[in-house]
Design a protein around this motif. Sequence first.
Motif, PDB file in Angstrom:
ATOM      1  N   UNK A 125      36.865  36.053  31.208  1.00  0.00           N
ATOM      2  CA  UNK A 125      36.594  35.333  32.456  1.00  0.00           C
ATOM      3  C   UNK A 125      35.880  36.250  33.452  1.00  0.00           C
ATOM      4  N   UNK A 126      36.362  37.491  33.561  1.00  0.00           N
ATOM      5  CA  UNK A 126      35.724  38.434  34.476  1.00  0.00           C
ATOM      6  C   UNK A 126      34.285  38.706  34.110  1.00  0.00           C
ATOM      7  N   UNK A 238      34.439  46.100  25.925  1.00  0.00           N
ATOM      8  CA  UNK A 238      33.483  45.384  26.753  1.00  0.00           C
ATOM      9  C   UNK A 238      33.784  45.484  28.244  1.00  0.00           C
ATOM     10  N   UNK A 239      34.871  46.171  28.610  1.00  0.00           N
ATOM     11  CA  UNK A 239      35.104  46.401  30.040  1.00  0.00           C
ATOM     12  C   UNK A 239      34.023  47.301  30.626  1.00  0.00           C
ATOM     13  N   UNK A 244      28.638  48.746  34.249  1.00  0.00           N
ATOM     14  CA  UNK A 244      27.221  48.396  34.212  1.00  0.00           C
ATOM     15  C   UNK A 244      26.832  47.594  35.448  1.00  0.00           C
ATOM     16  N   UNK A 245      27.718  46.679  35.873  1.00  0.00           N
ATOM     17  CA  UNK A 245      27.439  45.894  37.079  1.00  0.00           C
ATOM     18  C   UNK A 245      27.357  46.797  38.306  1.00  0.00           C
ATOM     19  N   UNK A 246      28.269  47.770  38.395  1.00  0.00           N
ATOM     20  CA  UNK A 246      28.239  48.705  39.529  1.00  0.00           C
ATOM     21  C   UNK A 246      26.990  49.572  39.479  1.00  0.00           C
ATOM     22  N   UNK A 262      34.802  40.890  42.536  1.00  0.00           N
ATOM     23  CA  UNK A 262      35.868  40.007  42.058  1.00  0.00           C
ATOM     24  C   UNK A 262      35.990  40.114  40.548  1.00  0.00           C
ATOM     25  N   UNK A 263      34.853  40.131  39.882  1.00  0.00           N
ATOM     26  CA  UNK A 263      34.845  40.261  38.425  1.00  0.00           C
ATOM     27  C   UNK A 263      35.520  41.550  37.991  1.00  0.00           C
ATOM     28  N   UNK A 264      35.260  42.627  38.708  1.00  0.00           N
ATOM     29  CA  UNK A 264      35.854  43.919  38.354  1.00  0.00           C
ATOM     30  C   UNK A 264      37.378  43.852  38.420  1.00  0.00           C
TER      31      UNK A 264
END
Length: 277
Positions: A125-126, A238-239, A244-246, A262-264
């Motif tokens: 979900x994240x 996959x965390x 990668x987003x950061x 929020x995803x994190x």
Amino acid sequence: MNPTAFAIVAGAAVCHAIWNAMVKAGRDRAVTLAAISFSNFLVGAVLVFFAPLPAAQSWPLLLASALLHNGYYIGLNYAYRFGDLSQVYPLARGMAPALVAIAAYLTIGEVLPVEAIVGLALVSVGIALLCFSRSATPRDPRALAAAAATGTIIAAYSLADGIGARLSDAPLGYISWLFLLEFPTAATTLIRRRHAIRAAAGSALAGLVPGFLSVLAYGGVIYAATIAPLAVVSALRETSVVLAALFGIFLFGERPIGLRLVSAVVVLSGIIFIATA
């Protein structure tokens, strides 16, 4: 989850996020990816002399994985050519945990404890939240298609390597031969783009660093899959999408930030469930 496996996969996730960010930042991503593949080949060429030979029953899966990794590099190159790191990477990596969990149940009857299922769901979900966040730049359908295809390939080779390493009776030998068999990818790309290599010498040399990081990352994941459930290893690995987003936010200026944070939090909650399962 086995503490040793948890530590190995968590470290692998960090290495994986770093080398993907380096690929995204590269001047010529095709050359950088070829250099990464060549680094893997070099490590494999050394290790095969010291590691035991994998058992015969693991070789079909080993060869299938080598072919799938070729497709992975191609898909990743196209995905990064047309899309943002903070959206392409989560989509490509985020599909894998659920697909691996389903495939592992259907093929080898691997059943997860409730805590691990909850953790896997939270991680998925994240990751999905990152995929649906609005980017500052329009989404390119080609990037989404390439990322989705890459995610399917990731799930396929993760399952093949998890089962293959278990059947090999020699995880290090399996890892060594898998890296060695990446030579065709490196050689083909480097020959095809030989005229561009001099102009992109920096990309080629820079590819050696993420190459050795990828060796640490995936070698550790394959070993962890021999001592922990495949779906749990895949989900924890996959965390790296959070990192990668950061990286996308702070290194490449990708926006917006809110949903990514929020995803994190959601992904980290999933990690806690997985770690305690």
